[in-house]
Design a protein around this motif. Structure first.
Motif, PDB file in Angstrom:
ATOM      1  N   ALA A   1       0.822  -1.208   0.000  1.00 28.22           N
ATOM      2  CA  ALA A   1       0.000   0.000   0.000  1.00 28.22           C
ATOM      3  C   ALA A   1       0.860   1.264   0.000  1.00 28.22           C
ATOM      4  CB  ALA A   1      -0.930  -0.004   1.213  1.00 28.22           C
ATOM      5  N   VAL A   2       1.829   1.317   0.899  1.00 27.10           N
ATOM      6  CA  VAL A   2       2.634   2.541   1.043  1.00 27.10           C
ATOM      7  C   VAL A   2       3.527   2.755  -0.175  1.00 27.10           C
ATOM      8  CG1 VAL A   2       4.460   3.651   2.374  1.00 27.10           C
ATOM      9  CG2 VAL A   2       2.585   2.484   3.555  1.00 27.10           C
TER      10      VAL A   2
ATOM     11  N   SER B   1       5.324   4.757  -5.565  1.00 26.70           N
ATOM     12  CA  SER B   1       5.729   4.367  -6.921  1.00 26.70           C
ATOM     13  C   SER B   1       4.911   5.098  -7.973  1.00 26.70           C
ATOM     14  CB  SER B   1       5.561   2.857  -7.112  1.00 26.70           C
ATOM     15  OG  SER B   1       6.407   2.129  -6.265  1.00 26.70           O
ATOM     16  N   ALA B   2       3.606   5.144  -7.757  1.00 24.76           N
ATOM     17  CA  ALA B   2       2.727   5.813  -8.717  1.00 24.76           C
ATOM     18  C   ALA B   2       3.079   7.287  -8.855  1.00 24.76           C
ATOM     19  CB  ALA B   2       1.274   5.644  -8.285  1.00 24.76           C
ATOM     20  N   ALA B   3       3.335   7.943  -7.723  1.00 17.87           N
ATOM     21  CA  ALA B   3       3.669   9.364  -7.767  1.00 17.87           C
ATOM     22  C   ALA B   3       4.989   9.608  -8.500  1.00 17.87           C
ATOM     23  CB  ALA B   3       3.742   9.915  -6.336  1.00 17.87           C
TER      24      ALA B   3
ATOM     25  N   ALA C   1       8.323  10.716 -13.691  1.00 15.09           N
ATOM     26  CA  ALA C   1       9.430  10.013 -14.348  1.00 15.09           C
ATOM     27  C   ALA C   1      10.730  10.101 -13.553  1.00 15.09           C
ATOM     28  CB  ALA C   1       9.642  10.542 -15.767  1.00 15.09           C
ATOM     29  N   SER C   2      10.622  10.001 -12.241  1.00 13.95           N
ATOM     30  CA  SER C   2      11.818  10.044 -11.397  1.00 13.95           C
ATOM     31  C   SER C   2      12.587   8.727 -11.483  1.00 13.95           C
ATOM     32  CB  SER C   2      11.411  10.287  -9.941  1.00 13.95           C
ATOM     33  OG  SER C   2      12.515  10.092  -9.077  1.00 13.95           O
TER      34      SER C   2
ATOM     35  N   ARG D   1      10.487  -2.165  -3.758  1.00 13.11           N
ATOM     36  CA  ARG D   1       9.877  -2.325  -2.438  1.00 13.11           C
ATOM     37  C   ARG D   1       8.434  -2.821  -2.549  1.00 13.11           C
ATOM     38  NH1 ARG D   1      11.954   2.824   1.232  1.00 13.11           N
ATOM     39  NH2 ARG D   1      14.178   2.666   0.712  1.00 13.11           N
ATOM     40  N   THR D   2       7.724  -2.300  -3.544  1.00 17.09           N
ATOM     41  CA  THR D   2       6.338  -2.739  -3.745  1.00 17.09           C
ATOM     42  C   THR D   2       6.290  -4.208  -4.125  1.00 17.09           C
ATOM     43  OG1 THR D   2       5.752  -0.512  -4.495  1.00 17.09           O
ATOM     44  CG2 THR D   2       4.208  -2.282  -5.010  1.00 17.09           C
TER      45      THR D   2
END
Length: 313
Positions: free
Chosen positions: A258-259, A264-266, A271-272, A281-282
């Motif tokens: 969840a975290v 990741s989405a942000a 495009a970081s 981590r996900t």
């Protein structure tokens, strides 16, 4: 006194196998301590035999060739153990190259700490990776630990390790061949060692480099590995029938998913380059949730052999 054998499992990587072996031939400070270097060829057709034979005269120690035709990482390690009676066993993977003081550092750390299994640091190399992924991939394929040699409270993987055979590698086949295709044979081995009261050590100066070939230096491959690493704690608890432990690891995995999924989405939106670490981590969190049979990625054994066969076409 010749007391240590180095086992190098290999599967159709002649160039990297040669690099690994030449790094072993260059070891310093261990001239009278090595009983043999054991190369275990996991290719059904025995393709590594020619490489070993070509390098035999260059080896300062006995260079033993073992053919283990059933592809699988656990089977290969067990075959290597069967070929030597050395009381100390070091493992170097065929995609690794050891620094000149590698084996001496492992041996000294084991003597100083009394650990049953000792591990060393790894510098990851991903020369074929795309630019934005390369820093993360080299960290992913590397290994970090304490700055100083000493006892540690958790194990690492078999690549770049030294083990006391009598305590860390009991029986004729201590690695579970059921892990031949998915890996994780070392997780089960070390969990059992910890349950027996075994101790783990860290050799801060026992450096190796690990080279990720082009097909592994990708986001998809690394995330599949991260997922499998995430499965490890849940699978180990399940194997011990520690169901509260399984539940705890699944809860941790749900929180991580969840975290880190949101982060990741942000980072993907902007495009970081740091998004790769968050994907990692996900994926590990998801692995803790989906640890059951049927969800294991296949990296080794027959799957790897099939990939190599396809690459020839």
């Amino acid at each position: 006194m010749a007391e240590v054998a180095v086992i190098v499992p290999t599967l159709r990587r002649p160039e990297s196998l040669e690099r690994a072996l030449r790094s072993l031939f260059a070891q310093t400070g261990v001239a009278d301590r090595v009983s043999a270097i054991v190369v275990v060829d996991n290719d059904p057709v025995g393709s590594a035999a020619a490489t070993v034979e070509a390098l035999r005269q260059s080896s300062p120690w006995v260079l033993t060739y073992v053919h283990a035709p059933r592809p699988g990482v656990a089977t290969a390690r067990n075959a290597g153990l069967a070929a030597t009676d050395a009381p100390l066993i070091a493992f170097l993977d065929d995609d690794e190259a050891a620094s000149s003081g590698w084996l001496a550092a492992l041996l000294k750390a084991q003597a100083d700490t009394g650990a049953d299994a000792v591990f060393g640091p790894i510098t990851g190399r991903a020369p074929d990776a795309v630019a934005w992924l390369k820093p993360w991939l080299e960290q992913f394929f590397g290994r970090e630990g304490p700055e100083r040699t000493g006892l540690i409270d958790h194990p690492f993987g078999c690549g770049n390790s030294l083990m006391v055979r009598s305590s860390a590698l009991p029986g004729l086949a201590p690695f579970d061949a059921g892990a031949d295709q998915a890996g994780g044979e070392d997780d089960a081995l070390f969990a059992a060692l910890a349950a027996r009261g075994g101790r783990f050590g860290w050799a801060a100066d026992a450096w190796v480099e690990e080279f990720a070939p082009a097909h592994r230096a990708t986001l998809n491959y690394a995330l599949a590995r991260a997922f499998a690493y995430g499965q490890g704690p849940s699978q180990t608890a399940a194997a011990a029938r520690d169901w509260p432990g399984v539940a705890r690891w699944m809860a941790i995995g749900a929180a991580q998913t969840a975290v880190w999924g949101v982060v990741s989405a942000a980072l993907t939106v902007i495009a970081s380059p740091k998004r790769a670490e968050m994907y990692d981590r996900t994926a590990r969190g998801i692995g803790k949730l989906f640890w059951m049979k049927g969800f294991e990625p296949r990296f080794y054994g027959a799957r790897e052999l099939a990939r190599l066969e396809a690459a020839k076409v």
